[in-house]
Design a protein around this motif. Sequence first.
Motif, PDB file in Angstrom:
ATOM      1  N   MET A   1       0.831  -1.177   0.000  1.00  0.00           N
ATOM      2  CA  MET A   1       0.000   0.000   0.000  1.00  0.00           C
ATOM      3  C   MET A   1       0.884   1.253   0.000  1.00  0.00           C
ATOM      4  SD  MET A   1      -2.957   1.017   2.732  1.00  0.00           S
ATOM      5  CE  MET A   1      -4.495   0.920   1.856  1.00  0.00           C
ATOM      6  N   ALA A   2       0.531   2.218  -0.767  1.00  0.00           N
ATOM      7  CA  ALA A   2       1.319   3.434  -0.908  1.00  0.00           C
ATOM      8  C   ALA A   2       1.198   4.313   0.327  1.00  0.00           C
ATOM      9  CB  ALA A   2       0.862   4.204  -2.134  1.00  0.00           C
ATOM     10  N   ARG A   3       2.241   5.082   0.553  1.00  0.00           N
ATOM     11  CA  ARG A   3       2.217   6.057   1.641  1.00  0.00           C
ATOM     12  C   ARG A   3       1.383   7.262   1.196  1.00  0.00           C
ATOM     13  NH1 ARG A   3       8.366   7.127   2.922  1.00  0.00           N
ATOM     14  NH2 ARG A   3       8.402   7.404   0.682  1.00  0.00           N
ATOM     15  N   THR A   4       0.852   7.983   2.164  1.00  0.00           N
ATOM     16  CA  THR A   4       0.026   9.149   1.894  1.00  0.00           C
ATOM     17  C   THR A   4       0.671  10.373   2.530  1.00  0.00           C
ATOM     18  OG1 THR A   4      -1.957   7.778   1.938  1.00  0.00           O
ATOM     19  CG2 THR A   4      -2.271  10.147   2.210  1.00  0.00           C
TER      20      THR A   4
ATOM     21  N   THR B   1      -2.358  10.862  -4.588  1.00  0.00           N
ATOM     22  CA  THR B   1      -1.717   9.997  -5.581  1.00  0.00           C
ATOM     23  C   THR B   1      -1.436  10.739  -6.886  1.00  0.00           C
ATOM     24  OG1 THR B   1      -3.861   9.209  -6.357  1.00  0.00           O
ATOM     25  CG2 THR B   1      -2.787   7.925  -4.616  1.00  0.00           C
TER      26      THR B   1
ATOM     27  N   PRO C   1       4.449  11.117  -8.370  1.00  0.00           N
ATOM     28  CA  PRO C   1       5.293  10.046  -7.838  1.00  0.00           C
ATOM     29  C   PRO C   1       5.818  10.395  -6.439  1.00  0.00           C
ATOM     30  CG  PRO C   1       6.012  10.714 -10.039  1.00  0.00           C
ATOM     31  CD  PRO C   1       4.994  11.706  -9.597  1.00  0.00           C
ATOM     32  N   GLU C   2       6.089   9.366  -5.646  1.00  0.00           N
ATOM     33  CA  GLU C   2       6.561   9.573  -4.281  1.00  0.00           C
ATOM     34  C   GLU C   2       7.832  10.408  -4.223  1.00  0.00           C
ATOM     35  OE1 GLU C   2       6.847   6.195  -1.711  1.00  0.00           O
ATOM     36  OE2 GLU C   2       4.696   5.789  -1.811  1.00  0.00           O
ATOM     37  N   ASP C   3       8.738  10.254  -5.192  1.00  0.00           N
ATOM     38  CA  ASP C   3       9.977  11.026  -5.132  1.00  0.00           C
ATOM     39  C   ASP C   3       9.726  12.527  -5.303  1.00  0.00           C
ATOM     40  OD1 ASP C   3       9.380  10.547  -7.869  1.00  0.00           O
ATOM     41  OD2 ASP C   3      11.482  10.762  -8.429  1.00  0.00           O
TER      42      ASP C   3
ATOM     43  N   GLN D   1       8.332  13.630  -2.005  1.00  0.00           N
ATOM     44  CA  GLN D   1       9.435  13.654  -1.040  1.00  0.00           C
ATOM     45  C   GLN D   1      10.247  14.936  -1.183  1.00  0.00           C
ATOM     46  OE1 GLN D   1      10.043  11.274   1.479  1.00  0.00           O
ATOM     47  NE2 GLN D   1      11.331  12.956   2.190  1.00  0.00           N
TER      48      GLN D   1
ATOM     49  N   TRP E   1       4.926  11.683   5.724  1.00  0.00           N
ATOM     50  CA  TRP E   1       4.240  10.503   5.189  1.00  0.00           C
ATOM     51  C   TRP E   1       3.415   9.856   6.286  1.00  0.00           C
ATOM     52  CZ3 TRP E   1       4.051  10.016   0.206  1.00  0.00           C
ATOM     53  CH2 TRP E   1       5.121  10.395  -0.594  1.00  0.00           C
TER      54      TRP E   1
ATOM     55  N   ASP F   1       1.478   6.184   6.854  1.00  0.00           N
ATOM     56  CA  ASP F   1       1.357   4.849   6.268  1.00  0.00           C
ATOM     57  C   ASP F   1      -0.082   4.386   6.260  1.00  0.00           C
ATOM     58  OD1 ASP F   1       4.079   4.529   5.667  1.00  0.00           O
ATOM     59  OD2 ASP F   1       4.487   3.978   7.733  1.00  0.00           O
TER      60      ASP F   1
END
Length: 63
Positions: free
Chosen positions: A1-4, A40, A43-45, A48, A61, A63
Motif C-alpha cells: 500500500m502506498a504512503r500518503t 496519488t 510520484p513519491e519522489d 518527497q 508521510w 502509512d
Amino acid sequence: MARTPVVDQQACISCNLCVDLVPEVFRLNADGVAEVHNATGAPEDKIQDAIDNCPVNCIAWED
C-alpha cells in the motif's frame, strides 16, 4: 500500500513551496494553508522533494 502525504496545518506558514513544487498533490485551502488534495497525483519522489524542502517540516508521510 502506498504512503500518503499529510500536512500539519497548524504548523504550515503558507509559504506555497509545496504547491509550487507539486501542484498535482498540494494546494492552499480557503484559510491559506497547505493541504493535500490528491495524494496519488505525483510520484513519491516528487512528493518527497516537497517534504524535504518544507521550511517548517510540516509535511510527512502517513502509512
